[in-house]
Scaffold this motif. Structure first.
Motif, mmCIF file in Angstrom:
data_model
loop_
_atom_site.group_PDB
_atom_site.id
_atom_site.type_symbol
_atom_site.label_atom_id
_atom_site.label_comp_id
_atom_site.label_asym_id
_atom_site.label_seq_id
_atom_site.Cartn_x
_atom_site.Cartn_y
_atom_site.Cartn_z
ATOM 1 N N LEU A 19 5.039 -3.163 -10.585
ATOM 2 C CA LEU A 19 5.639 -2.928 -9.272
ATOM 3 C C LEU A 19 4.482 -2.542 -8.359
ATOM 4 C CD1 LEU A 19 8.229 -2.610 -7.528
ATOM 5 C CD2 LEU A 19 8.215 -0.189 -8.173
ATOM 6 N N ASN A 20 4.005 -3.502 -7.594
ATOM 7 C CA ASN A 20 2.753 -3.303 -6.873
ATOM 8 C C ASN A 20 2.918 -2.658 -5.505
ATOM 9 O OD1 ASN A 20 0.839 -4.590 -8.773
ATOM 10 N ND2 ASN A 20 2.118 -6.382 -8.399
ATOM 11 N N THR A 21 4.145 -2.545 -5.016
ATOM 12 C CA THR A 21 4.342 -1.974 -3.693
ATOM 13 C C THR A 21 5.730 -1.366 -3.576
ATOM 14 O OG1 THR A 21 4.306 -2.438 -1.307
ATOM 15 C CG2 THR A 21 5.181 -4.171 -2.745
ATOM 16 N N LEU A 22 5.840 -0.355 -2.720
ATOM 17 C CA LEU A 22 7.139 0.203 -2.340
ATOM 18 C C LEU A 22 7.548 -0.243 -0.942
ATOM 19 C CD1 LEU A 22 6.848 3.888 -3.668
ATOM 20 C CD2 LEU A 22 7.874 1.905 -4.800
ATOM 21 N N ASP A 23 6.695 -1.036 -0.298
ATOM 22 C CA ASP A 23 7.034 -1.557 1.028
ATOM 23 C C ASP A 23 8.006 -2.720 0.846
ATOM 24 O OD1 ASP A 23 7.056 -2.981 3.520
ATOM 25 O OD2 ASP A 23 5.175 -1.997 4.048
ATOM 26 N N PRO A 24 9.220 -2.620 1.380
ATOM 27 C CA PRO A 24 10.238 -3.652 1.114
ATOM 28 C C PRO A 24 9.986 -4.981 1.806
ATOM 29 C CG PRO A 24 11.081 -2.033 2.665
ATOM 30 C CD PRO A 24 9.754 -1.511 2.190
ATOM 31 N N TYR A 25 8.932 -5.079 2.640
ATOM 32 C CA TYR A 25 8.656 -6.333 3.329
ATOM 33 C C TYR A 25 7.337 -6.978 2.904
ATOM 34 C CZ TYR A 25 12.087 -4.285 6.593
ATOM 35 O OH TYR A 25 13.199 -3.699 7.146
ATOM 36 N N THR A 26 6.683 -6.432 1.890
ATOM 37 C CA THR A 26 5.365 -6.944 1.500
ATOM 38 C C THR A 26 5.452 -8.275 0.789
ATOM 39 O OG1 THR A 26 4.263 -4.799 1.411
ATOM 40 C CG2 THR A 26 3.361 -6.524 0.005
ATOM 41 N N ILE A 27 6.410 -8.423 -0.137
ATOM 42 C CA ILE A 27 6.464 -9.650 -0.929
ATOM 43 C C ILE A 27 7.910 -10.023 -1.217
ATOM 44 C CG2 ILE A 27 6.167 -8.389 -3.114
ATOM 45 C CD1 ILE A 27 4.572 -10.908 -4.074
ATOM 46 N N ASN A 28 8.219 -11.275 -1.002
ATOM 47 C CA ASN A 28 9.567 -11.797 -1.239
ATOM 48 C C ASN A 28 9.655 -12.257 -2.691
ATOM 49 O OD1 ASN A 28 12.173 -12.703 -0.814
ATOM 50 N ND2 ASN A 28 11.527 -14.650 0.075
ATOM 51 N N GLU A 29 9.715 -11.302 -3.578
ATOM 52 C CA GLU A 29 9.709 -11.573 -5.019
ATOM 53 C C GLU A 29 10.868 -10.811 -5.647
ATOM 54 O OE1 GLU A 29 8.388 -10.449 -9.173
ATOM 55 O OE2 GLU A 29 8.169 -9.136 -7.453
ATOM 56 N N THR A 30 11.634 -11.486 -6.490
ATOM 57 C CA THR A 30 12.932 -10.968 -6.921
ATOM 58 C C THR A 30 12.841 -9.582 -7.532
ATOM 59 O OG1 THR A 30 13.785 -13.204 -7.280
ATOM 60 C CG2 THR A 30 14.941 -11.413 -8.365
ATOM 61 N N ASP B 142 6.385 -10.643 4.465
ATOM 62 C CA ASP B 142 6.668 -11.837 3.672
ATOM 63 C C ASP B 142 8.161 -12.163 3.677
ATOM 64 O OD1 ASP B 142 5.737 -13.963 2.009
ATOM 65 O OD2 ASP B 142 6.534 -12.919 0.251
ATOM 66 N N LEU B 143 8.966 -11.375 4.399
ATOM 67 C CA LEU B 143 10.407 -11.589 4.432
ATOM 68 C C LEU B 143 10.878 -11.992 5.820
ATOM 69 C CD1 LEU B 143 9.963 -9.603 1.866
ATOM 70 C CD2 LEU B 143 12.415 -9.263 2.058
ATOM 71 N N SER C 181 0.646 -8.719 1.656
ATOM 72 C CA SER C 181 0.384 -8.927 0.227
ATOM 73 C C SER C 181 -1.092 -9.189 -0.032
ATOM 74 C CB SER C 181 1.209 -10.124 -0.283
ATOM 75 O OG SER C 181 0.857 -11.312 0.409
ATOM 76 N N ARG C 182 -1.860 -9.476 1.015
ATOM 77 C CA ARG C 182 -3.299 -9.706 0.871
ATOM 78 C C ARG C 182 -4.109 -8.433 1.044
ATOM 79 N NH1 ARG C 182 -5.234 -13.620 5.117
ATOM 80 N NH2 ARG C 182 -3.637 -12.629 6.386
ATOM 81 N N ALA C 183 -3.461 -7.344 1.427
ATOM 82 C CA ALA C 183 -4.201 -6.116 1.731
ATOM 83 C C ALA C 183 -4.986 -5.634 0.516
ATOM 84 C CB ALA C 183 -3.238 -5.028 2.200
ATOM 85 N N THR C 184 -6.217 -5.235 0.749
ATOM 86 C CA THR C 184 -7.060 -4.731 -0.342
ATOM 87 C C THR C 184 -6.922 -3.223 -0.513
ATOM 88 O OG1 THR C 184 -8.928 -4.555 1.194
ATOM 89 C CG2 THR C 184 -8.721 -6.600 -0.082
ATOM 90 N N GLN C 185 -6.346 -2.554 0.489
ATOM 91 C CA GLN C 185 -6.119 -1.115 0.411
ATOM 92 C C GLN C 185 -4.637 -0.839 0.644
ATOM 93 O OE1 GLN C 185 -8.364 1.192 -0.446
ATOM 94 N NE2 GLN C 185 -9.938 -0.406 -0.654
ATOM 95 N N PRO C 186 -4.032 0.080 -0.119
ATOM 96 C CA PRO C 186 -2.610 0.375 0.078
ATOM 97 C C PRO C 186 -2.371 1.095 1.396
ATOM 98 C CG PRO C 186 -3.581 1.930 -1.479
ATOM 99 C CD PRO C 186 -4.639 0.897 -1.189
ATOM 100 N N GLY C 187 -1.224 0.814 1.994
ATOM 101 C CA GLY C 187 -0.799 1.569 3.155
ATOM 102 C C GLY C 187 0.137 2.691 2.720
ATOM 103 N N PHE C 188 0.575 3.499 3.664
ATOM 104 C CA PHE C 188 1.466 4.612 3.322
ATOM 105 C C PHE C 188 2.744 4.099 2.674
ATOM 106 C CE2 PHE C 188 4.785 7.739 4.170
ATOM 107 C CZ PHE C 188 4.169 8.906 3.750
ATOM 108 N N SER C 189 3.294 3.009 3.218
ATOM 109 C CA SER C 189 4.555 2.475 2.685
ATOM 110 C C SER C 189 4.367 1.727 1.371
ATOM 111 C CB SER C 189 5.210 1.556 3.714
ATOM 112 O OG SER C 189 4.329 0.509 4.097
#
Length: 554
Positions: free
Chosen positions: A36-47, A120-121, A176-184
């Motif tokens: 689970l690579n992110t908690l941002d709900p708009y980063t990746i459109n993956e099921t 991505d959404l 999804s290309r970001a090399t550093q995580p954001g707060f979300s």
């Protein structure tokens, strides 16, 4: 890469620590084949990512047990002016886990954020939709043309708090290309039945019930905690289930299903999935990306250009060189269904059965490649025709890497040399979706239509788009297929109210994409295969979405 390797090593250690510490009675412990690579709900459109976060965040709508659309953060809505205007009445008394009240401002903000260039959404909201705040608990959405399926996938457009995002500099989706995580990326604040207690990417994520959830009085679960641990190795994941160290795993490799069912404490929940596994081509650029290599045409041989994938004869040749039934039988061990469409034919009941695959025919494939101007050349890679890279994930779909290896071997028989580019899904998606796509020449993907409707497939996988995939059209069209006639049909399909007429338009569009243009190579609909401890009671949705608030443990 060093950081990723370090995270994997830490994850392996964390698995051992978590398993050895003893589990709470109602701690639902999950093991999935990826991170689970992110908690941002708009980063990746993956099921998996969207489904997991759908337990923390919520949409204006939800899905019922039969995938029917039911109220969510919108308690009701009106469809006016022939489906050109939608009025949503928002649920009152809802608060985010952080205590912020939910109002129309959050919906307006989320509509802007999900349509941003880094999201991505974007396709969740159609191009041309205009949002208007009527009052704190009413919004209107006006469409330039009738849109009777506007909310078909709004259960996965998850609403965020404007106040929280502005306070934490998270007003834009993390790419999804970001090399550093954001707060979300590392933090979440939703209105859903669970909230994030801890999140260590690549190691584990812990959810606990949200005491502020607006529907807590009607909850249908008895969980005290959800612990997600990525277990990338198939054997390790199955062993953890059999030993009781986790309560749920996905997927169970097809070769291990009998062993899981024979174990007294575990079982396989298996059923059809609406996801279609397919191959796509670069149909946009004139010259292929490295590591592709196209030898000069021999004397007297003409061809359209130096990108073979732009020639429909080449695309059909690759299609006919692949023995999909062998993949279903050997690689998938019967746990899949060969398909001729880019959508589960059961979701296109009126005409789906009319479509048949091009026959597996090596000789026909060879003839097509010759006709296209790509003959075998003895001096090139052992009598090959051309060489191209193939992008594949190795931890996203059932036996994904094995499918790619089988395809590579089959295409070698007709003189097409494939260089495998196989990566974990985080790197894979970051590559092929970077900059809106077009970063691959040949690729394997899976697609689940969130709306359970053919329009979703035609708009998002086939729709012509600009380089950013703006307006939610063609967001997943990473190969750049484009046919204006298909786009015109897709627009008519969106606004047509008569079911029989609409299905006829869908049939016409698929006849172009599948039969005439060979836009993609559909392979199969894979079967769901969850491994579950028998003390767990949970439903299995065919869209592979899991909702923790419907899980009971004894």
């Amino acid at each position: 890469m060093r950081g990723i390797a370090k995270a994997f090593a830490a994850g392996a250690l964390a698995i051992g620590l978590a398993f050895g510490s003893g589990a709470q009675a109602n701690n639902f412990r999950m093991g999935f084949q990826g991170n689970l690579n992110t908690l941002d709900p708009y980063t990746i459109n993956e099921t998996f990512t969207v489904a997991f976060l759908g337990n923390v965040y919520e949409g204006l709508t939800r899905r019922g047990p039969n995938l029917e659309i039911i109220p969510g953060l919108a308690e009701r809505w009106e469809i006016l002016e022939g489906a050109r205007l939608w009025r949503f009445h928002l649920r009152r008394g809802v608060t985010f886990a952080g205590g912020e009240p939910f109002t129309a401002d959050d919906v307006m903000f989320s509509a802007q954020r999900v349509r941003g260039e880094t999201s991505d959404l974007r396709a969740r909201i159609p191009n041309g939709a205009v949002f208007t705040k009527v009052d704190d608990f009413t919004i209107e959405v006006r469409m330039p043309t009738p849109n009777p399926i506007l909310i078909a996938d709004w259960d996965t457009w998850l609403i965020m708090s404007r106040t929280w995002a502005e306070r934490n500099n998270a007003t834009e989706a993390v790419s999804s290309r970001a090399t550093q995580p954001g707060f979300s990326t590392l933090n979440a604040n939703g209105t859903g039945p669970f909230m994030v207690q801890a999140h260590q990417p690549g190691v584990r994520t812990i959810l606990v019930p949200n005491p502020r959830w607006w529907n807590d009085a009607n909850k249908q679960h008895n969980l005290t905690q959800v612990t997600f641990t990525p277990i990338l190795n198939d054997a390790t994941r199955v062993a953890a289930l059999l030993s009781g160290e986790v309560d749920w795993v996905d997927p169970v490799p097809v070769q291990d299903m009998d062993r899981v069912n024979a174990n007294p404490t575990t079982q396989v929940l298996a059923g059809p999935e609406t996801r279609t596994i397919y191959l796509g081509f670069d149909q946009r650029r004139d010259t292929l990306l490295a590591p592709a290599e196209i030898p000069p045409a021999p004397a007297g041989v003409t061809r359209q250009g130096t990108n073979p994938m732009k020639d429909v004869r080449v695309r059909r040749a690759l299609y006919q060189a692949i023995d999909v039934n062998l993949i279903v039988q050997r690689v998938m061990r019967g746990q899949a269904r060969a398909t001729a469409l880019m959508i589960d034919p059961n979701l296109f009941a009126r005409h789906g059965a009319e479509f048949q695959r091009f026959p597996f025919d090596v000789a026909a494939a060879e003839r097509l490649l010759d006709e296209a101007g790509y003959p075998r050349q003895a001096a090139f890679r052992g009598n090959s025709r051309f060489s191209v890279g193939m992008d594949c994930p190795n931890d996203r779909y059932v036996n994904d890497a094995a499918i790619c290896q089988a395809v590579i071997a089959m295409l070698a028989r007709v003189g097409v040399h494939i260089t495998p580019i196989i990566q974990p899904r985080a790197q894979y998606f970051a590559k092929i979706l970077a900059g809106g796509g077009y970063n691959t020449n040949f690729y394997l993907l899976g697609w689940t239509p969130g709306t359970n409707d053919s329009h979703n497939v035609l708009a998002q996988l086939h729709g012509c788009r600009d380089d950013r995939g703006s307006g939610g059209v063609g967001v997943a069209n990473v190969g750049g297929y484009c046919n204006q006639a298909v786009d015109a049909l897709t627009q008519r399909i969106l606004t047509e109210a008569d079911p029989a007429t609409r299905d006829g338009l869908i049939r016409d569009a698929f006849r172009i994409t599948q039969n005439t243009d060979v836009s993609h190579i559909p392979l199969h609909q894979q079967a769901l295969a969850w491994g579950v401890n028998r003390r767990v009671t949970m439903a299995q949705r065919p869209d592979n979405v899991f909702m923790f608030h419907h899980i009971m443990m004894r």
